[in-house]
Scaffold this active site. Structure first.
Site, PDB file in Angstrom:
ATOM      1  N   GLU A  57       0.830  -1.212   0.000  1.00 55.05           N
ATOM      2  CA  GLU A  57       0.000   0.000   0.000  1.00 55.05           C
ATOM      3  C   GLU A  57       0.863   1.259   0.000  1.00 55.05           C
ATOM      4  OE1 GLU A  57      -3.008   0.358  -0.649  1.00 55.05           O
ATOM      5  OE2 GLU A  57      -3.860  -1.634  -0.342  1.00 55.05           O
ATOM      6  N   TYR A 140      -6.603   6.290   4.395  1.00 50.17           N
ATOM      7  CA  TYR A 140      -6.850   5.204   3.441  1.00 50.17           C
ATOM      8  C   TYR A 140      -6.027   3.971   3.810  1.00 50.17           C
ATOM      9  CZ  TYR A 140      -6.074   2.077  -0.343  1.00 50.17           C
ATOM     10  OH  TYR A 140      -5.933   0.908  -1.045  1.00 50.17           O
ATOM     11  N   ASP A 158      -9.882   4.809  -1.960  1.00 49.97           N
ATOM     12  CA  ASP A 158      -8.818   5.311  -2.839  1.00 49.97           C
ATOM     13  C   ASP A 158      -9.447   5.774  -4.156  1.00 49.97           C
ATOM     14  OD1 ASP A 158      -9.448   3.016  -4.219  1.00 49.97           O
ATOM     15  OD2 ASP A 158      -7.398   2.256  -4.358  1.00 49.97           O
TER      16      ASP A 158
END
Ligand code: SF4
Length: 369
Positions: A57, A140, A158
């Site tokens: 991520e 996020y 996202d």
């Protein structure tokens, strides 16, 4: 980007739109058949690894899946656990990060690994709030780790999720205010498998509900999708007009000594390209520099000569134009820097803009990006 056959929709007749409660089921069914195989993703039956989820991520912020793949594998090969990464030298991490850009991510990655090791015994916390408190982890990423690694009912939003939901429900709010409304809709349709659900939405956004030319004919949500019915998919999400980026100007000073070594220095730890190695330069300001002015600001007294050409580089908030003055000197280096022989350049944590500059100067070394 993966393509899907035109016959791969949920099989639902477009005339009989599914109820909102069916949305998760048709999506998970599609995901089971068409979800992407990604190096950081747990395969069916495997337990997700929070370290892999987190690493991917962070790398995927502002960077494509195709670019991230080799970096992810290299990091995992070198530092298989978060504890290994915590024990690494920051320089080694910055060096391994070269080419991914946005180096503050690499510095925070290292800080975060240390915090997880020291405060949480090398295991990422499960709670979204605890995750959010870690260096480099924003809303996020915290929600994505909690949902994907630990199956929590969080809502990671996202760009893919924004696009899919704003089209599915024709949500007119411009970014970034859209998030609240998406969260409301997502809570209503999220099933008991949040990890699969979110990865499915992300895959749908990446491969079917694409920014341009969405493949609505193959989409499992097509029968329920309001933008598809209206034929307005590409107009979502609504965007506020982006402000034009300003251009800044700087002059760099490339000095070689008698052995051909180049004088480099480390940038301050905080701020843009923090902790990276650079060719010294003037301040980067909004008006171009006159040569005489730049010479005044040089770290060495030398016979400076202009090098033809300009290096252009774009950062998140501005464009940069750097010109170059070169000089030969046998004198002592100024404070705060070091002489780097040509064969040592490839081992330095040089950001892309500095590699461009060294290429312009004709410096030999490994500058692949
Ligand atoms: Fe996106 Fe089209 Fe699917 Fe709607 S039908 S979610 S616009 S791909």
């Amino acid at each position: 980007m993966e393509q899907h056959n035109a016959t791969t929709s949920s099989g639902t007749d477009p005339g009989t739109a599914p109820e909102p409660g069916e949305l998760a089921a048709v999506l998970l069914d599609w995901y089971g058949r068409h979800g992407r195989t990604l190096p950081w993703r747990a395969r069916p039956g495997e337990t997700p690894d929070a370290y892999r989820v987190w690493l991917s991520e962070i790398m995927l912020q502002q960077t494509t899946v195709a670019t991230v793949g080799p970096y992810f594998q290299a990091f995992l090969g070198r530092w298989p656990t978060v504890t290994d990464l915590a024990a690494a030298d920051l320089d080694a991490v910055l060096h391994a990060w070269q080419g991914l850009g946005y180096y503050s991510r690499a510095r925070n990655l290292h800080k975060c690994a240390r915090t997880v090791t020291e405060r949480f015994g090398g295991r990422f916390p499960e709670d979204e709030t605890d995750l959010l408190a870690l260096p480099g982890i924003g809303p996020y990423t915290a929600a994505a780790i909690a949902a994907i690694a630990y199956g929590k009912r969080t809502i990671p939003i996202d760009g893919n999720v924004e696009r899919v939901f704003s089209r599915l429900f024709t949500l007119d709010d411009p970014l970034p205010g859209l998030k609240k409304r998406i969260a409301g809709h997502a809570s209503a349709i999220m099933p008991d498998r949040p990890a699969d659900f979110w990865q499915a939405v992300m895959d749908l956004g990446a491969t079917v509900c694409r920014p341009r030319n969405p493949l609505c004919l193959t989409c499992p949500w097509a029968p329920a999708c309001a933008a598809n019915r209206e034929g307005t998919a590409e107009s979502y999400p609504r965007k506020v007009k982006a402000k034009a980026k300003p251009t800044r100007y700087g002059v760099a000073f490339l000095v070689r000594n008698g052995e051909g070594a180049i004088w480099l220095r480390r940038r301050p730890e905080s701020g843009l390209l923090g902790g990276m190695i650079e060719v010294p330069s003037t301040e980067w300001r909004e008006t171009p520099w006159k040569t005489a002015e730049a010479v005044e600001a040089a770290p060495f007294e030398a016979s400076w000569a202009a090098v033809d050409g300009t290096v252009r580089h774009t950062f998140t908030h501005f464009h940069l134009e750097l010109t170059l003055l070169g000089a030969e000197t046998a004198g002592p280096a100024a404070d705060g820097g070091f002489w780097c022989p040509p064969q040592g350049l490839a081992d330095q944590a040089l950001p892309t803009v500095m590699k461009k500059l060294l290429r312009l100067a004709g410096a030999k070394g490994a500058y692949s990006s």
